[in-house]
Design a protein around this motif. Sequence first.
Motif, PDB file in Angstrom:
ATOM      1  N   SER A 148       0.897   2.055  -4.507  1.00 52.44           N
ATOM      2  CA  SER A 148      -0.488   1.964  -4.047  1.00 52.44           C
ATOM      3  C   SER A 148      -1.465   1.823  -5.206  1.00 52.44           C
ATOM      4  O   SER A 148      -2.560   1.302  -5.025  1.00 52.44           O
ATOM      5  N   ALA A 149      -1.097   2.258  -6.394  1.00 46.18           N
ATOM      6  CA  ALA A 149      -2.036   2.189  -7.523  1.00 46.18           C
ATOM      7  C   ALA A 149      -2.429   0.753  -7.847  1.00 46.18           C
ATOM      8  O   ALA A 149      -3.544   0.499  -8.288  1.00 46.18           O
ATOM      9  N   SER A 150      -1.520  -0.185  -7.636  1.00 46.79           N
ATOM     10  CA  SER A 150      -1.860  -1.563  -7.986  1.00 46.79           C
ATOM     11  C   SER A 150      -2.279  -2.378  -6.765  1.00 46.79           C
ATOM     12  O   SER A 150      -2.433  -3.599  -6.851  1.00 46.79           O
ATOM     13  N   PHE A 151      -2.476  -1.713  -5.627  1.00 50.92           N
ATOM     14  CA  PHE A 151      -2.993  -2.408  -4.445  1.00 50.92           C
ATOM     15  C   PHE A 151      -4.361  -2.992  -4.781  1.00 50.92           C
ATOM     16  O   PHE A 151      -5.187  -2.328  -5.392  1.00 50.92           O
ATOM     17  N   GLY A 152      -4.597  -4.244  -4.347  1.00 49.17           N
ATOM     18  CA  GLY A 152      -5.888  -4.808  -4.723  1.00 49.17           C
ATOM     19  C   GLY A 152      -6.238  -6.070  -3.963  1.00 49.17           C
ATOM     20  O   GLY A 152      -5.611  -6.407  -2.943  1.00 49.17           O
ATOM     21  N   ASP A 153      -7.227  -6.776  -4.491  1.00 49.40           N
ATOM     22  CA  ASP A 153      -7.742  -7.972  -3.827  1.00 49.40           C
ATOM     23  C   ASP A 153      -6.646  -8.997  -3.560  1.00 49.40           C
ATOM     24  O   ASP A 153      -6.702  -9.724  -2.562  1.00 49.40           O
TER      25      ASP A 153
ATOM     26  N   ASN B  93      -7.393   4.510 -12.796  1.00 48.52           N
ATOM     27  CA  ASN B  93      -6.607   3.404 -12.255  1.00 48.52           C
ATOM     28  C   ASN B  93      -6.926   2.095 -12.968  1.00 48.52           C
ATOM     29  O   ASN B  93      -7.752   1.306 -12.497  1.00 48.52           O
TER      30      ASN B  93
ATOM     31  N   ARG C 201     -14.542  -2.086   0.463  1.00 52.82           N
ATOM     32  CA  ARG C 201     -14.133  -3.452   0.779  1.00 52.82           C
ATOM     33  C   ARG C 201     -14.413  -3.813   2.249  1.00 52.82           C
ATOM     34  O   ARG C 201     -14.552  -4.981   2.588  1.00 52.82           O
TER      35      ARG C 201
ATOM     36  N   ILE D 171      -6.080  -5.885   9.202  1.00 52.37           N
ATOM     37  CA  ILE D 171      -5.735  -5.362   7.872  1.00 52.37           C
ATOM     38  C   ILE D 171      -6.031  -3.869   7.813  1.00 52.37           C
ATOM     39  O   ILE D 171      -5.239  -3.083   7.294  1.00 52.37           O
ATOM     40  N   TRP D 172      -7.172  -3.481   8.369  1.00 50.06           N
ATOM     41  CA  TRP D 172      -7.483  -2.040   8.413  1.00 50.06           C
ATOM     42  C   TRP D 172      -6.400  -1.284   9.186  1.00 50.06           C
ATOM     43  O   TRP D 172      -5.922  -0.236   8.753  1.00 50.06           O
TER      44      TRP D 172
ATOM     45  N   ARG E  70      -4.362   6.516  -0.092  1.00 45.04           N
ATOM     46  CA  ARG E  70      -4.094   5.142   0.356  1.00 45.04           C
ATOM     47  C   ARG E  70      -5.269   4.556   1.141  1.00 45.04           C
ATOM     48  O   ARG E  70      -5.540   3.358   1.069  1.00 45.04           O
TER      49      ARG E  70
ATOM     50  N   LEU F  92       0.825  -1.213   0.000  1.00 45.77           N
ATOM     51  CA  LEU F  92       0.000   0.000   0.000  1.00 45.77           C
ATOM     52  C   LEU F  92       0.859   1.263   0.000  1.00 45.77           C
ATOM     53  O   LEU F  92       0.462   2.307  -0.517  1.00 45.77           O
ATOM     54  N   SER F  93       2.056   1.149   0.559  1.00 47.13           N
ATOM     55  CA  SER F  93       2.902   2.335   0.703  1.00 47.13           C
ATOM     56  C   SER F  93       3.610   2.695  -0.592  1.00 47.13           C
ATOM     57  O   SER F  93       3.642   3.857  -0.991  1.00 47.13           O
ATOM     58  N   VAL F  94       4.165   1.693  -1.252  1.00 44.72           N
ATOM     59  CA  VAL F  94       5.117   1.966  -2.328  1.00 44.72           C
ATOM     60  C   VAL F  94       4.447   2.079  -3.687  1.00 44.72           C
ATOM     61  O   VAL F  94       4.706   3.005  -4.440  1.00 44.72           O
TER      62      VAL F  94
ATOM     63  N   ILE G  97      -5.011  -8.253  -0.265  1.00 45.58           N
ATOM     64  CA  ILE G  97      -5.915  -8.599   0.838  1.00 45.58           C
ATOM     65  C   ILE G  97      -5.952 -10.122   1.021  1.00 45.58           C
ATOM     66  O   ILE G  97      -5.906 -10.626   2.147  1.00 45.58           O
TER      67      ILE G  97
ATOM     68  N   GLY H 123      -3.298  -0.985   7.144  1.00 48.81           N
ATOM     69  CA  GLY H 123      -3.504  -0.055   6.043  1.00 48.81           C
ATOM     70  C   GLY H 123      -3.604   1.387   6.519  1.00 48.81           C
ATOM     71  O   GLY H 123      -3.023   2.299   5.905  1.00 48.81           O
TER      72      GLY H 123
ATOM     73  N   ALA I 152      -1.105   4.445   5.721  1.00 50.09           N
ATOM     74  CA  ALA I 152      -1.596   5.677   5.104  1.00 50.09           C
ATOM     75  C   ALA I 152      -1.201   6.893   5.943  1.00 50.09           C
ATOM     76  O   ALA I 152      -0.728   7.906   5.404  1.00 50.09           O
TER      77      ALA I 152
END
Lengths: 192, 192, 192, 192, 192, 192
Positions: free
Chosen positions: B134-139, D110, C7, B155-156, C170, B130-132, B142, B159, B163
Amino acid sequence: MTDTVSRFGTVELPDLPEDLRARIGAIAEKSGFVPNVFLGLGHRPAELRAFLDYHDALMDSDDGLSKAERELVVVATSGANHCTYCVVAHGAILRIRTKDPHIADHVAANPWSAPLTDRQRAIVDLALALSVDSASFGDHDIALAHEAGLADQEIWDIGAITAFFAMSNRLAHLMSLRPNNEFYLMGRTPRP
Amino acid sequence: MTDTVSRFGTVELPDLPEDLRARIGAIAEKSGFVPNVFLGLGHRPAELRAFLDYHDALMDSDDGLSKAERELVVVATSGANHCTYCVVAHGAILRIRTKDPHIADHVAANPWSAPLTDRQRAIVDLALALSVDSASFGDHDIALAHEAGLADQEIWDIGAITAFFAMSNRLAHLMSLRPNNEFYLMGRTPRP
Amino acid sequence: MTDTVSRFGTVELPDLPEDLRARIGAIAEKSGFVPNVFLGLGHRPAELRAFLDYHDALMDSDDGLSKAERELVVVATSGANHCTYCVVAHGAILRIRTKDPHIADHVAANPWSAPLTDRQRAIVDLALALSVDSASFGDHDIALAHEAGLADQEIWDIGAITAFFAMSNRLAHLMSLRPNNEFYLMGRTPRP
Amino acid sequence: MTDTVSRFGTVELPDLPEDLRARIGAIAEKSGFVPNVFLGLGHRPAELRAFLDYHDALMDSDDGLSKAERELVVVATSGANHCTYCVVAHGAILRIRTKDPHIADHVAANPWSAPLTDRQRAIVDLALALSVDSASFGDHDIALAHEAGLADQEIWDIGAITAFFAMSNRLAHLMSLRPNNEFYLMGRTPRP
Amino acid sequence: MTDTVSRFGTVELPDLPEDLRARIGAIAEKSGFVPNVFLGLGHRPAELRAFLDYHDALMDSDDGLSKAERELVVVATSGANHCTYCVVAHGAILRIRTKDPHIADHVAANPWSAPLTDRQRAIVDLALALSVDSASFGDHDIALAHEAGLADQEIWDIGAITAFFAMSNRLAHLMSLRPNNEFYLMGRTPRP
Amino acid sequence: MTDTVSRFGTVELPDLPEDLRARIGAIAEKSGFVPNVFLGLGHRPAELRAFLDYHDALMDSDDGLSKAERELVVVATSGANHCTYCVVAHGAILRIRTKDPHIADHVAANPWSAPLTDRQRAIVDLALALSVDSASFGDHDIALAHEAGLADQEIWDIGAITAFFAMSNRLAHLMSLRPNNEFYLMGRTPRP
């Protein structure tokens, strides 16, 4: 979680060829311990011997670039390369050489914006240019170094040390090399 | 080379509004010093107040994620973001919370390959995703976290802390914020 | 394909603590709908409260940086971070604040080369420097901002808004947050 | 801030060779306006002619890949390439082809994490693999496309459209091409 | 290890429509062989026809940019894009056009620092700016080209060729296209 | 455009210390010329000596990894690092060792997707993982190498050669080192 010194195992000092045993023994006597990098490389004596020769040719000199400045190059490029062993081990040496307990943490965490003197900044910028995006290294970088007052032999030293630690960092990554416990505290407090 | 605490100057504790003076005074009393981030943000009291509220909401809890694990997220992402202040300050807290004098240096220098337990590795991997980039963060990220046994509320937490420090790291870069001298040695030696 | 708002699920307005219910109710009354970000953050009231406080401290002011310029920072950095929620929601606000129906699409699609006034370009360049490659943010970026006539308090605003939306982007990625349908058309046609 | 249509100027329709004038005139009649890309390329008739031929060979077909899916490839890769003209113009066409007023904004902002059906996701992933880091494109990407049920001719279409817009995006960047005002609202509201 | 010419198969010359058979036959007669790219694209005649038209419009001219300079753009950007087919095939043409047996290897291996004349360097720098990080291409790049003495029509040629080979490189990656054996030695030794 | 061999000048063979003169003389006798890298490093005899020792310890062996496979590692990582000297010089040696006139051009232009046997692919993938993004090198890469049947001593060879040429590539970039003319044609045509 692995807790070994190297992914490929280590040698014991007595198992090394005599010349290496003597040479590393002398280091151990001076430092009080054998830096793990020698034990990790030791299963390949010819490689370790060349590694030591190259290292000493580049690092054991105050001609032009001072020894502290040479360590600055190492910590800056090892920080940019995220090499834990070199950051911890050479961070210790940099603290001792500069008598500054904070500079290594600054340069390792962020070599691009660590507060430095103009000469130190020029040294680090040249090193980063060659270390990180070496493909676009060129006359522009050399010109900036000259403008900052660096002589050709100093530029060579900076470049060659950067190149040598591009190798060392990758050897440490290859081994997943663990720093010796002794390094973490060295140079953080005034010697009595 | 600038040697100030912040590029934008700092406030003195007495110049803060009363609620902030009390709140930061309490921190200072406990720690023995006022962390520089508060003095740097202090010229904007409303922003400092919200910063403290958000920080405390995320970091002062052992519910789900332990306090040590929360600091692990901070040091890992601050290392990836090359934020010297956060690496030095939260590195100190991580050493204290884990009673491990080396983990902060490992995670700050190289969060991707630092030796960690499986649970710690899953926490750090999620934070880095999520940090580096983040655009490709996804399912997929998770799902990996779930496979490693992390619950949705954990997880929250990971995250949200990631953030929050994406913000903090950038505030520190904006200020060119200098860490307090006290942080560098904290947690490196056993307390008597 | 998930078609939910977040999510991690959302809260209903009546389930929020009274102060948040009143605060967000006022926003809903003014806008005609509750922006999804509040419903997504609502299951953590303390975090939502700090989020709102920080947001308002940074965005509700025409002192120095205009409100339109503040939104410009948001859309530019959210575009660079590929954050769909922030691009759509703050793109709508930017269109309204600037009365320009196209600027948000330009800045979101390509903040680096969108056609802008010199002052807008300097604002966006500073924001991108801190947002995208924050590790190398430094005196050079500050000097460029000064040359473009930006005052220190404006630079702080740009930097702090950039930092805050590094967090917000994020959080939206973490939630996979869906923009409200109302945002897409706002500000695209002249109000009667 | 430049406010022209193209950095290299544009031609007027009557100044084009007869075949291009007829061809683009037909487009203008259908759309109600001449898309700026044709006016920008028009000072090089042979290039414009080949551009139109190639475009039509790839985009005017429902054989295998549907026309909407072809536009999806365009918007996704143009979003990844930050091409404002193609995002705005083909975003409009994608909205019309899919009758979905939101998909273009999601995919442009995105493409990596936009909510899509499994088939759409496979199409976009293949397009991004070839568009963004084409050097490492390989059998692995083809295998993933096959696993998702894409046939070889569909894979070719996706790849060839991605390649064609790698060109178009760069032509638009070269010209700093401004989208026609008509595109921004197209497909955002139900047609009467 | 695949040893075919293209991942999607190739056509034989006799299977092409008559106009393409004549056109490519003429190339084959002149070169002594049919470049594989035509056989790979041949199963889509309309695409191949547009490809040839576009290619010829851009490459078959000495007006402004010389033919050798046009090939220089191709080899430099294909090197940056790691496209083996284009590096090998157009490297051969560049050697022939420049009568320099080494320039193609230099420019393909490292377009950023290959030794070039000032005009060649300006051409390559503009091409790389549009090829590699096209999103930030802008007035600055155009200004540098003007400073180096490049005229607007030359800048267009450089940009359009760069764009066309952004497409060609990706088509070659899509096909995993193998260069003809004939290319490797062409132009490496003096012709009798 | 500079047309010298090295930015820092070169030494003549007779000016070297006797041991180096003998050693490099022997290479020259075998090859018919003195590779420029030795003349460029020669003004620092201790560094050149260590360079030769390290090189020979890694490259002059068929134990485990064959000599051809060792050269494959060199050309692949030098291609990824855009090092013209190493691509040209070791490309020549790779052609000779493999008796394949094309493999070096393929691997240098695109090491990620060059057609290779499964064993060669595993060797190159491991080398690229350590060369390009060494910070994230880890157990995953070692596991992939094991799965492909590579033994620990082979993995060490691949890693150590990759590391050594991370250094060599940067030394060549530092010098802007020009390859000897002899290398370009070596191994491209069958020896009589």
